[in-house]
Enzyme design. Structure first.
Site, mmCIF file in Angstrom:
data_model
loop_
_atom_site.group_PDB
_atom_site.id
_atom_site.type_symbol
_atom_site.label_atom_id
_atom_site.label_comp_id
_atom_site.label_asym_id
_atom_site.label_seq_id
_atom_site.Cartn_x
_atom_site.Cartn_y
_atom_site.Cartn_z
ATOM 1 N N HIS A 155 0.856 -1.182 0.000
ATOM 2 C CA HIS A 155 0.000 0.000 0.000
ATOM 3 C C HIS A 155 0.893 1.233 0.000
ATOM 4 O O HIS A 155 1.410 1.626 1.046
ATOM 5 C CB HIS A 155 -0.896 0.046 1.240
ATOM 6 C CG HIS A 155 -1.983 -0.957 1.250
ATOM 7 N ND1 HIS A 155 -2.684 -1.290 2.397
ATOM 8 C CD2 HIS A 155 -2.520 -1.718 0.255
ATOM 9 C CE1 HIS A 155 -3.588 -2.209 2.102
ATOM 10 N NE2 HIS A 155 -3.514 -2.478 0.814
ATOM 11 N N HIS A 161 7.025 1.873 5.733
ATOM 12 C CA HIS A 161 8.164 2.613 5.200
ATOM 13 C C HIS A 161 7.832 4.102 5.158
ATOM 14 O O HIS A 161 6.684 4.488 4.980
ATOM 15 C CB HIS A 161 8.524 2.121 3.804
ATOM 16 C CG HIS A 161 9.289 0.833 3.813
ATOM 17 N ND1 HIS A 161 10.422 0.646 3.058
ATOM 18 C CD2 HIS A 161 9.098 -0.312 4.511
ATOM 19 C CE1 HIS A 161 10.887 -0.579 3.268
ATOM 20 N NE2 HIS A 161 10.090 -1.180 4.144
ATOM 21 N N GLU A 186 17.820 0.589 -0.562
ATOM 22 C CA GLU A 186 17.432 1.247 -1.809
ATOM 23 C C GLU A 186 18.335 2.430 -2.145
ATOM 24 O O GLU A 186 18.517 2.759 -3.326
ATOM 25 C CB GLU A 186 15.976 1.701 -1.730
ATOM 26 C CG GLU A 186 15.707 2.737 -0.657
ATOM 27 C CD GLU A 186 14.224 3.041 -0.483
ATOM 28 O OE1 GLU A 186 13.409 2.338 -1.109
ATOM 29 O OE2 GLU A 186 13.889 3.958 0.280
#
Length: 707
Positions: A422, A491, A516
């Site tokens: 999501h 996150h 990342e």
């Protein structure tokens, strides 16, 4: 007056004088830490803290400033008198649902000081809990007529350092924690702030040239390690620390809301705990459970559905530039309910397509992984980024090339689950509008975990990622997920403060610069030697390790050796661990990949063998319910040679140790994939000297040999 009555009178008089004394002392259970509390001449609360007879926190002021709508006296900062002071002791042992150790001891001595403010009759309680590993304290606002609804202008909690300590810090920021750490003296923070404040994060809001974030790791010149953080940040804004760099005094600096206020409160209520972890051994900082102990016990009755999870995902290919989240480039804008994606021309790079997802499911099933995360499965990714769109996603409508029902059935037939994603686009109102429908869809198709994201500026505009209002949303999402028996991995959300003790379905967070950023702007090699002392103090991190191919599609380079990536599965504790690289990269290095397959997620014991923040750390852990041990060691850019004593093993047993180490020629820049694997037999009397390359490390699985 007879003799006995006279002595009783003297005793009661003495007791009353202590009761109303301006000064209080409190010792930790071991006696190594001592707290001193008093009021200064202005009636301002002041505390200090000693460790082994030496000051670690000099006299520091406490209090709050309120806005003008409360009372003629806007301060809860001075003119106090002590009207009560109670001391208590507490001891328990509790078992976390998942964790670094099976049992956690919670043992402290407590001092609760009740203050009354002259001229207003407002009461404030300051509660101190002194553990053997540190101090926690908070403000408590009891039910009272003179203080009911009030607004915090600023909290004025001080942490006065004893000198110009070394600090591992990231810039104070209301909207992101995704920075590389800077290591410097306190006096150097101002001069380094500009360089440390890296532009380019999606949402950034700095506030001071000397403001830093917690958890803050410090080391004094005489070798005392000090960690400053907070615990149980509930219905309150996140605390930063602003440094007076002439006197080396940190003062709390709360994240404001859209009106500039720092907190809307209604008594009875409390602040979060302000925490100070102290030791002359860095390993004790890693071992501390004080942050969890300052949170409330588990509130979820049935926890059988909360399970540590190892997963792969359709994710790194988007991060590294190989694939896209968006389905089409045909439309300049898309609108839910209006744009017809069935008529759109698909691009050739959309990662969340049926064929690619099935390939990942097959790989997960073959290698024993629990789940597959898929990002970019739902419509709306084409044009939301940077456009401050409120209604971006509905969290239930898939793209035409993602068969929601069929893929979940396929995964379940293989013994694998899909993990929901999501991305809220930081639109809090929109996510809360759809959250029940979204969670019901997850339950319908068998999803039991969601990775949520909050990329971009918080909507409504003016709110920040770490304000009281937004923190309340994160808490709402976790509690709502518990109602549906869903685990949450958030996150871009607020950094954790031990709340996972109370809500153990909060199985992971990002809340720092994760893997990342190797693809975005780079991560310093020493980053992974600092995070366990800072970000992980409040809870586990979904760091997404396991990158084997260091030179990426977009031209970026991963500043790590392959052996270092393996070690992270032990040193970066989390019950949620991702093998983040492409399946084909693991197939190239199946012998090294074996460690990721074998390493446990939940632990009975953890031993911190050596540690120095910013340089190296070595941790060994015993798998939950087994006699298998796994060891990880990582270092920064200078490399490190570790000396391992296997005394943690059971006496009289022989184990096979499989060592995954940097090859002699390995280097994170020039030869990151050079590794060696060897097997040796060890007992509790064995010792090992093992080298780690610059930006490298090593991992060891230690399995008992069955006779």
């Amino acid at each position: 007056m007879n003799f006995s009555f006279r002595h009783l009178f003297i005793y009661l008089t003495f007791a009353l004088s202590i009761f109303k004394s301006n000064a209080h002392e409190l010792a930790s259970p071991s006696g190594q830490l001592k707290l001193y509390f008093s009021l200064n001449e202005q009636g301002t609360p002041v505390y200090s803290l000693d460790y082994k007879g030496k000051p670690v926190i000099k006299p520091s002021k406490l209090g709050l400033e309120l806005t003008e709508n409360v009372h003629a006296l806007h301060s809860l900062y001075d003119k106090f008198r002590i009207i009560d002071g109670n001391q208590n002791t507490f001891e328990e042992t509790w078992q976390p649902i998942w964790g670094e150790t099976k049992d956690i001891q919670n043992k402290y001595n407590e001092l609760a000081v009740t203050l009354e403010q002259e001229g207003s009759e407002r009461k404030l309680i300051i509660r101190f809990r002194l553990f053997d590993d540190g101090l926690g304290f908070r403000y408590e606002f009891p039910q009272q007529k003179k203080l009911v609804y009030f607004t915090i202008k600023e909290e004025r909690t001080q942490f006065a350092m004893t000198g110009d300590h070394i600090a591992h810090w990231i810039p104070g920021d209301y909207d992101t924690q995704e920075y590389n750490y800077t290591t410097s003296k306190l006096s150097e923070i101002r001069g380094l702030m500009g360089k440390s404040y890296e532009e380019g994060n999606v949402s950034q809001t700095s506030f001071s040239p000397t403001g830093v974030q917690t958890s803050l790791m410090l080391k004094s010149n005489d070798g005392i390690y000090i960690n400053l953080h907070e615990a149980a940040c509930i219905n309150y804004s996140t605390m930063h620390l602003n440094l007076d760099d002439k006197n080396f005094i940190f003062e709390s600096w709360l994240t404001p809301d859209s009106h500039g206020d720092k907190g809307k409160m209604q008594a009875p209520c409390t602040s979060p705990w302000r925490t100070i972890i102290v030791s002359d051994d860095a390993r004790d900082i890693l071992a501390s459970n004080m942050t969890y102990n300052l949170n409330e016990p588990n509130k979820i009755e049935d926890v059988s559905w909360i399970k540590p999870t190892k997963y792969i995902g359709v994710w790194w290919e988007m991060i590294s530039g190989k694939s896209s989240w968006a389905y089409t480039e045909e439309y300049p804008s898309v609108q839910l309910g209006i744009t017809d994606f069935n008529k759109a021309k698909p691009n050739k790079s959309h990662g969340a397509n049926n064929t690619n997802v099935k390939r990942h499911i097959d790989f997960a099933a073959k290698h024993g992984f629990d789940a597959v995360l898929v990002e970019g499965w739902n419509i709306g990714w084409e044009d939301w980024f940077g456009n401050d769109k409120d209604y971006v996603f509905d969290f239930v409508t898939p793209y035409p090339d993602f068969d929601l029902k069929g893929l979940n059935e396929y995964a379940q037939s293989k013994g694998v689950k899909l993990m929901m994603h999501h991305e809220t686009s930081a639109s809090i109102r929109n996510y809360e509008r759809h959250i029940d429908t979204a969670y019901r869809l997850m339950k319908q198709y068998g999803y039991d975990a969601v990775k949520s994201g909050y990329v971009g500026k918080i909507l409504p505009l003016g709110e920040h990622h770490y304000s009281q209002w937004t923190n309340n949303h994160y808490q709402f999402a976790v509690e709502k997920a518990a109602d549906y028996q869903i685990m949450v991995n958030a996150h871009e959300a607020v950094r954790p403060t031990g709340i996972a003790r109370t809500w153990p379905n909060l199985i992971g967070n990002e809340s720092a610069r994760g893997t990342e950023y190797h693809a975005f702007g780079g991560i310093h090699p020493n980053h992974v030697t600092i995070l366990p002392f800072t970000r992980l103090i409040g809870g586990p991190m979904d760091y997404t390790p396991g990158i084997f191919q260091m030179d990426l599609t977009n031209g970026a380079h991963v500043n790590s050796t392959l052996a270092n990536q393996l070690a992270l599965y032990v040193t970066m504790y989390s019950p949620l661990q991702m093998a983040a690289d492409f399946p084909e990269n693991y197939e190239r290095f199946l012998d090294a990949f074996q460690f990721i397959k074998d390493v446990a997620l939940d632990w009975d014991e953890s031993k911190y063998l050596e540690a120095e923040p910013g340089q190296f750390l070595t941790i060994v852990r015993k798998a939950k319910g087994k006699n298998d041990w796994f060891l990880g060691s990582v270092c920064g850019e200078n490399g490190h040679t570790a000396n391992i004593d296997f005394g943690f093993l059971d006496a009289g047993k022989t184990y096979e140790a499989t060592i995954y180490a940097d090859a002699p020629e390995a280097h994170y820049l020039t030869n990151p994939q050079a590794y060696v694997i060897k097997k040796i037999k060890v007992t509790n009397k064995s010792k090992l000297t093992q080298r780690a390359a610059p930006g490298g490390g090593f991992a060891i699985s230690i399995i008992p040999i069955q006779k």
